[in-house]
Design a protein around this motif. Structure first.
Motif, mmCIF file in Angstrom:
data_model
loop_
_atom_site.group_PDB
_atom_site.id
_atom_site.type_symbol
_atom_site.label_atom_id
_atom_site.label_comp_id
_atom_site.label_asym_id
_atom_site.label_seq_id
_atom_site.Cartn_x
_atom_site.Cartn_y
_atom_site.Cartn_z
ATOM 1 N N LYS A 167 0.808 -1.214 0.000
ATOM 2 C CA LYS A 167 0.000 0.000 0.000
ATOM 3 C C LYS A 167 0.845 1.271 0.000
ATOM 4 O O LYS A 167 0.351 2.335 -0.392
ATOM 5 C CB LYS A 167 -0.922 0.016 1.225
ATOM 6 N N LEU A 168 2.097 1.172 0.430
ATOM 7 C CA LEU A 168 2.946 2.356 0.532
ATOM 8 C C LEU A 168 3.292 2.897 -0.860
ATOM 9 O O LEU A 168 3.779 2.150 -1.705
ATOM 10 C CB LEU A 168 4.231 2.030 1.302
ATOM 11 N N PRO A 169 3.070 4.165 -1.101
ATOM 12 C CA PRO A 169 3.290 4.724 -2.446
ATOM 13 C C PRO A 169 4.746 4.729 -2.897
ATOM 14 O O PRO A 169 5.018 4.760 -4.091
ATOM 15 C CB PRO A 169 2.745 6.157 -2.322
ATOM 16 N N PHE A 170 5.682 4.678 -1.963
ATOM 17 C CA PHE A 170 7.092 4.701 -2.344
ATOM 18 C C PHE A 170 7.666 3.300 -2.540
ATOM 19 O O PHE A 170 8.838 3.150 -2.838
ATOM 20 C CB PHE A 170 7.920 5.455 -1.289
ATOM 21 N N ARG A 171 6.849 2.253 -2.384
ATOM 22 C CA ARG A 171 7.278 0.880 -2.656
ATOM 23 C C ARG A 171 6.806 0.509 -4.062
ATOM 24 O O ARG A 171 5.777 -0.140 -4.246
ATOM 25 C CB ARG A 171 6.679 -0.084 -1.638
ATOM 26 N N GLN A 172 7.549 0.920 -5.059
ATOM 27 C CA GLN A 172 7.103 0.724 -6.433
ATOM 28 C C GLN A 172 7.176 -0.728 -6.894
ATOM 29 O O GLN A 172 6.483 -1.129 -7.821
ATOM 30 C CB GLN A 172 7.935 1.602 -7.370
ATOM 31 N N GLY A 173 8.018 -1.533 -6.273
ATOM 32 C CA GLY A 173 8.194 -2.908 -6.723
ATOM 33 C C GLY A 173 7.216 -3.904 -6.149
ATOM 34 O O GLY A 173 7.252 -5.089 -6.502
ATOM 35 N N LYS A 175 2.986 -4.547 -4.839
ATOM 36 C CA LYS A 175 1.602 -4.080 -4.876
ATOM 37 C C LYS A 175 0.787 -4.845 -3.830
ATOM 38 O O LYS A 175 1.199 -5.920 -3.358
ATOM 39 C CB LYS A 175 0.988 -4.321 -6.259
ATOM 40 N N PRO A 176 -0.397 -4.329 -3.469
ATOM 41 C CA PRO A 176 -1.229 -5.048 -2.487
ATOM 42 C C PRO A 176 -1.563 -6.471 -2.903
ATOM 43 O O PRO A 176 -1.661 -7.362 -2.037
ATOM 44 C CB PRO A 176 -2.493 -4.171 -2.416
ATOM 45 N N TYR A 177 -1.727 -6.725 -4.201
ATOM 46 C CA TYR A 177 -2.103 -8.078 -4.622
ATOM 47 C C TYR A 177 -0.997 -9.102 -4.390
ATOM 48 O O TYR A 177 -1.251 -10.307 -4.372
ATOM 49 C CB TYR A 177 -2.538 -8.093 -6.090
ATOM 50 N N HIS A 178 0.242 -8.639 -4.182
ATOM 51 C CA HIS A 178 1.325 -9.578 -3.869
ATOM 52 C C HIS A 178 1.059 -10.265 -2.521
ATOM 53 O O HIS A 178 1.393 -11.441 -2.343
ATOM 54 C CB HIS A 178 2.666 -8.846 -3.828
ATOM 55 N N THR A 210 -8.906 -14.571 4.088
ATOM 56 C CA THR A 210 -9.145 -14.945 2.693
ATOM 57 C C THR A 210 -9.991 -13.900 1.993
ATOM 58 O O THR A 210 -9.708 -13.510 0.847
ATOM 59 C CB THR A 210 -9.843 -16.322 2.611
ATOM 60 N N ILE A 211 -11.028 -13.389 2.669
ATOM 61 C CA ILE A 211 -11.841 -12.306 2.102
ATOM 62 C C ILE A 211 -10.982 -11.069 1.873
ATOM 63 O O ILE A 211 -11.068 -10.404 0.827
ATOM 64 C CB ILE A 211 -13.029 -11.980 3.033
ATOM 65 N N ARG A 212 -10.138 -10.760 2.854
ATOM 66 C CA ARG A 212 -9.265 -9.584 2.717
ATOM 67 C C ARG A 212 -8.276 -9.761 1.573
ATOM 68 O O ARG A 212 -7.936 -8.800 0.878
ATOM 69 C CB ARG A 212 -8.524 -9.332 4.039
ATOM 70 N N ALA A 213 -7.816 -10.984 1.361
ATOM 71 C CA ALA A 213 -6.902 -11.247 0.252
ATOM 72 C C ALA A 213 -7.590 -11.017 -1.092
ATOM 73 O O ALA A 213 -6.989 -10.480 -2.032
ATOM 74 C CB ALA A 213 -6.362 -12.671 0.332
ATOM 75 N N ARG A 218 -7.759 -5.982 -5.839
ATOM 76 C CA ARG A 218 -8.238 -4.835 -6.596
ATOM 77 C C ARG A 218 -7.780 -3.501 -6.009
ATOM 78 O O ARG A 218 -8.137 -2.446 -6.529
ATOM 79 C CB ARG A 218 -9.763 -4.858 -6.668
ATOM 80 N N GLU A 219 -7.020 -3.523 -4.925
ATOM 81 C CA GLU A 219 -6.615 -2.279 -4.270
ATOM 82 C C GLU A 219 -5.354 -1.695 -4.898
ATOM 83 O O GLU A 219 -4.542 -2.412 -5.489
ATOM 84 C CB GLU A 219 -6.390 -2.517 -2.773
ATOM 85 N N GLY A 220 -5.210 -0.398 -4.717
ATOM 86 C CA GLY A 220 -4.029 0.294 -5.215
ATOM 87 C C GLY A 220 -3.221 0.903 -4.083
ATOM 88 O O GLY A 220 -3.409 0.565 -2.908
ATOM 89 N N LYS A 221 -2.338 1.821 -4.437
ATOM 90 C CA LYS A 221 -1.471 2.479 -3.449
ATOM 91 C C LYS A 221 -2.233 3.558 -2.683
ATOM 92 O O LYS A 221 -3.245 4.090 -3.147
ATOM 93 C CB LYS A 221 -0.288 3.124 -4.175
ATOM 94 N N LEU A 222 -1.731 3.873 -1.502
ATOM 95 C CA LEU A 222 -2.248 5.003 -0.750
ATOM 96 C C LEU A 222 -1.756 6.301 -1.373
ATOM 97 O O LEU A 222 -0.653 6.352 -1.924
ATOM 98 C CB LEU A 222 -1.765 4.944 0.705
ATOM 99 N N PRO A 223 -2.544 7.377 -1.283
ATOM 100 C CA PRO A 223 -2.061 8.671 -1.767
ATOM 101 C C PRO A 223 -1.004 9.232 -0.820
ATOM 102 O O PRO A 223 -0.994 8.912 0.373
ATOM 103 C CB PRO A 223 -3.329 9.535 -1.763
ATOM 104 N N MET A 224 -0.136 10.064 -1.343
ATOM 105 C CA MET A 224 0.940 10.630 -0.523
ATOM 106 C C MET A 224 0.419 11.601 0.533
ATOM 107 O O MET A 224 0.992 11.734 1.597
ATOM 108 C CB MET A 224 1.965 11.331 -1.409
ATOM 109 N N ASN A 225 -0.689 12.281 0.225
ATOM 110 C CA ASN A 225 -1.213 13.252 1.184
ATOM 111 C C ASN A 225 -1.833 12.537 2.387
ATOM 112 O O ASN A 225 -2.571 11.566 2.236
ATOM 113 C CB ASN A 225 -2.260 14.156 0.514
ATOM 114 N N ASP A 226 -1.517 13.018 3.542
ATOM 115 C CA ASP A 226 -1.996 12.459 4.812
ATOM 116 C C ASP A 226 -1.633 10.981 4.944
ATOM 117 O O ASP A 226 -2.428 10.167 5.431
ATOM 118 C CB ASP A 226 -3.512 12.647 4.918
#
Length: 257
Positions: A167-173, A175-178, A210-213, A218-226
């Motif tokens: 979820k961290l935006p600075f971890r480009q390598g 993704k949440p689906y990993h 399992t539900i959370r997985a 389908r989730e993406g990165k968190l925004p940098m703001n806040d």
């Protein structure tokens, strides 16, 4: 303070400390259930002292190895981990449970990658493995249901740690689906182990992660703001889910009266 350092401190400090405290209580209750409240006071006291040492200084040792890697940091880490050598005669092949994340963690530290994804995920898994270690040190019997539950506990926290990293935006390598891939790969073995050790009802403990997985796919990165507040919110949610999982294991796998 940059966003990377903010994210790392929140994830490592509060998450690791909360997990250590949860592990101790989880191990103690497991011991009382499995051993039917017949405990060795001496072993209980010594393990409580080791747990207190870890709670007070293991997180500091982790941060030191992740950043400075000085002799003092290695010594502090050694002081925190050396007492676990007494587990070797008790765990046998199951010693691989804590040794695997330990080997990954130390390999990354020696390679000067103390803040890598592998370091943080393996470090979290290593801390989660204290659940089994403390249970054995307290005098608990190494029965099948405890082994399977401890594996589920460790993989669950590795999954959660990898999810946060994704979820961290600075971890480009990563993704949440990993994190979803890690959970789904482990799921058949965990399901089989729980079913074999304690029957069909015990599989309920696998439903929430399992539900959370599935959701994480389908989730993406968190925004940098806040970012700090977002990470704190995720951390609180994961802590609550971790406590729920511990409660379900105690009730459904161990049979909390």
């Amino acid at each position: 303070m940059n966003s990377k350092l903010i994210g790392r401190r929140i994830h490592t400090d509060t998450g690791a400390l909360s997990l250590l405290i949860t592990n101790y209580l989880f191990s103690l209750i497991t011991l009382l259930i499995i051993e039917k409240y017949q405990v060795n006071i001496t072993r209980l006291t010594l393990t409580a002292g080791l747990a207190l040492l870890n709670i007070m200084s293991l997180v500091r040792a982790h941060l030191g190895l992740a950043s400075r890697r000085g002799l003092r940091d290695y010594l502090l880490f050694l002081i925190n981990t050396a007492p676990y050598l007494v587990l070797i005669p008790y765990l046998g092949i199951w010693l691989l449970i804590p040794l695997t994340p330990l080997a990954l963690f130390m390999t990354e530290v020696v390679r000067r990658k103390g803040r890598s994804v592998v370091t943080n995920v393996s470090g979290t898994a290593l801390i989660a493995s204290t659940y089994l270690a403390w249970y054995i040190l307290m005098g608990g019997d190494l029965v099948a249901k405890v082994i399977v539950a401890s594996l589920a506990w460790i993989i669950y926290h590795a999954f959660s740690a990898l999810y946060v990293e994704g979820k961290l935006p600075f971890r480009q390598g990563v993704k949440p689906y990993h994190s979803s891939l890690l959970w789904f790969i482990s799921l058949p073995a965990l399901a089989y182990g729980l079913y074999t050790a304690d029957g069909l009802l015990s599989l309920i403990v696998l439903i929430e992660p399992t539900i959370r997985a599935f959701i994480a796919v389908r989730e993406g990165k968190l925004p940098m703001n806040d970012l700090r507040r977002s990470i704190r919110r995720i951390g609180i949610c994961l802590l609550i889910e971790s406590l729920v999982l511990a409660g379900l294991i105690l009730v459904l796998v161990y049979g909390l009266p």
